[in-house]
Design an enzyme around this catalytic site. Structure first.
Site, PDB file in Angstrom:
ATOM      1  CD  GLU A 191      -4.012  -3.068   7.256  1.00 27.13           C
ATOM      2  OE1 GLU A 191      -2.609  -3.173   6.780  1.00 27.13           O
ATOM      3  OE2 GLU A 191      -4.159  -1.491   7.062  1.00 27.13           O
ATOM      4  CB  SER A 226       5.450  -2.094  12.045  1.00 27.93           C
ATOM      5  OG  SER A 226       4.614  -0.665  11.796  1.00 27.93           O
ATOM      6  N   GLY A 277       2.759   1.977  10.187  1.00 24.59           N
ATOM      7  CA  GLY A 277       3.382   3.607  10.183  1.00 24.59           C
ATOM      8  C   GLY A 277       4.081   3.540  11.626  1.00 24.59           C
ATOM      9  CE  LYS A 325       0.187   3.149   4.776  1.00 28.63           C
ATOM     10  NZ  LYS A 325      -0.045   3.774   6.128  1.00 28.63           N
ATOM     11  CG  HIS A 365      -5.925   1.785   5.138  1.00 31.49           C
ATOM     12  ND1 HIS A 365      -5.280   2.748   6.314  1.00 31.49           N
ATOM     13  CD2 HIS A 365      -4.650   0.482   5.050  1.00 31.49           C
ATOM     14  CE1 HIS A 365      -4.335   2.412   6.732  1.00 31.49           C
ATOM     15  NE2 HIS A 365      -3.508   1.116   5.590  1.00 31.49           N
ATOM     16  CG  ASN A 383      -1.725   1.310   1.623  1.00 33.30           C
ATOM     17  OD1 ASN A 383      -1.760   2.201   0.743  1.00 33.30           O
ATOM     18  ND2 ASN A 383      -2.384   0.911   3.130  1.00 33.30           N
ATOM     19  CD  GLU A 404      -3.446   5.867   6.118  1.00 34.79           C
ATOM     20  OE1 GLU A 404      -2.867   5.515   5.868  1.00 34.79           O
ATOM     21  OE2 GLU A 404      -2.316   4.925   7.277  1.00 34.79           O
TER      22      GLU A 404
END
Ligand code: PEP
Length: 259
Positions: free
Chosen positions: A167, A212, A173, A12, A95, A10, A97
């Site tokens: 996730e 991560s 991240g 982003k 996702h 991904n 985010e």
């Protein structure tokens, strides 16, 4: 037959034409996909056609979102049919985010999932808890709620073409990875939730871990019985790092095959 791993990258809000060109050159030189894992890359919408034109057949072309609508007055949206039209095969949905910063709720995730299924795009539905929710012992309740939004749309016929990604938000991240045991515990829970609806479906769907993940921890994570692969963010920006993770998945397959 051994179940394959799916390693999805991904990007982003990163990328450019030249970055993708260089990435592809490095990836093709070290391509691990043919060895027995499925490999996908998810780029910003604009670069999907370039990815589709330059990817080897073994690299699955992915986008990072899709409209909940098929067509109509939805300025700025990209439909599942449009993604298909420019060569996408897979799409990320829900996702964290998007859930956290773009108001994406479970109903929207469900609508997007339906659009992807209707167009034959392989969806990756992302689920996961925040740090606070984990500390409050709400992890399973959060995952159960997120799964409930889509579970009735999954069946033994489409499960092989759908992916679920666990996730944990606190691991995305941040450099904090869930331990292999923490990942397995949640993956097992997800599998059991799915099995309570349909055992065959639960066995067929691949459950990815994201947060991560890198070359140094991939082997341990992928060794867990219910971790079928990884969704990789930061470590997919450089093909070299991404390929290092794919190598770990292949190493595991080699080990299983030699046992
Ligand atoms: C992600 O963005 O889905 C992700 C897992 O990111 P990272 O690997 O950078 O934690």
């Amino acid at each position: 037959m051994m179940r394959k791993f799916m390693v999805a990258g991904n990007w982003k809000l990163h990328g450019s034409e030249s970055m993708l060109k260089n990435w592809m050159a490095d990836f093709v030189t070290n391509d691990q996909s043919a060895k027995g894992i499925d490999v996908a890359l998810c780029v910003p919408f604009l670069y999907v056609p370039q990815l589709s034109d330059s990817a080897p057949r073994s690299l699955i072309v992915g986008a990072q979102d899709v409209s909940a609508h098929a067509s109509g007055a939805h300025t700025g949206e990209i439909s599942a049919a449009m993604l298909k039209d420019v060569g996408a095969q897979l799409v990320l949905i829900g996702h964290s985010e998007r859930r956290q910063h773009h108001g994406e709720d479970d109903a929207l995730v469900r609508a997007k999932f339906k659009q992807a299924l209707a167009q034959g795009l392989m969806p990756i539905i992302c689920v996961g808890e925040s740090q606070q929710q984990r500390e409050n012992n709400e992890t399973f309740a959060v995952i159960e709620r997120q799964l409930a939004a889509v579970i009735d749309l999954l069946d033994a016929d489409n499960a092989g073409q759908c992916l679920l990604a666990y996730e944990p938000i606190w691991a995305i991240g941040t450099g904090l990875t869930a331990s292999a045991e923490q990942a397995q515990e949640v993956h097992q829970f997800i599998r059991s939730q799915l099995a309570s609806k349909d055992v065959t479906m639960a066995r067929q769907i691949r459950l990815l871990y994201g947060g991560s993940c890198k070359g140094s921890n991939a082997f341990e994570l992928f060794s867990m019985p219910d971790v079928d692969g990884g969704l990789i963010g930061g470590a997919s920006l450089a093909a070299e790092d991404f390929v290092a993770i794919c190598r770990q998945a292949n190493k595991l397959l080699d080990k299983k095959q030699s046992n």
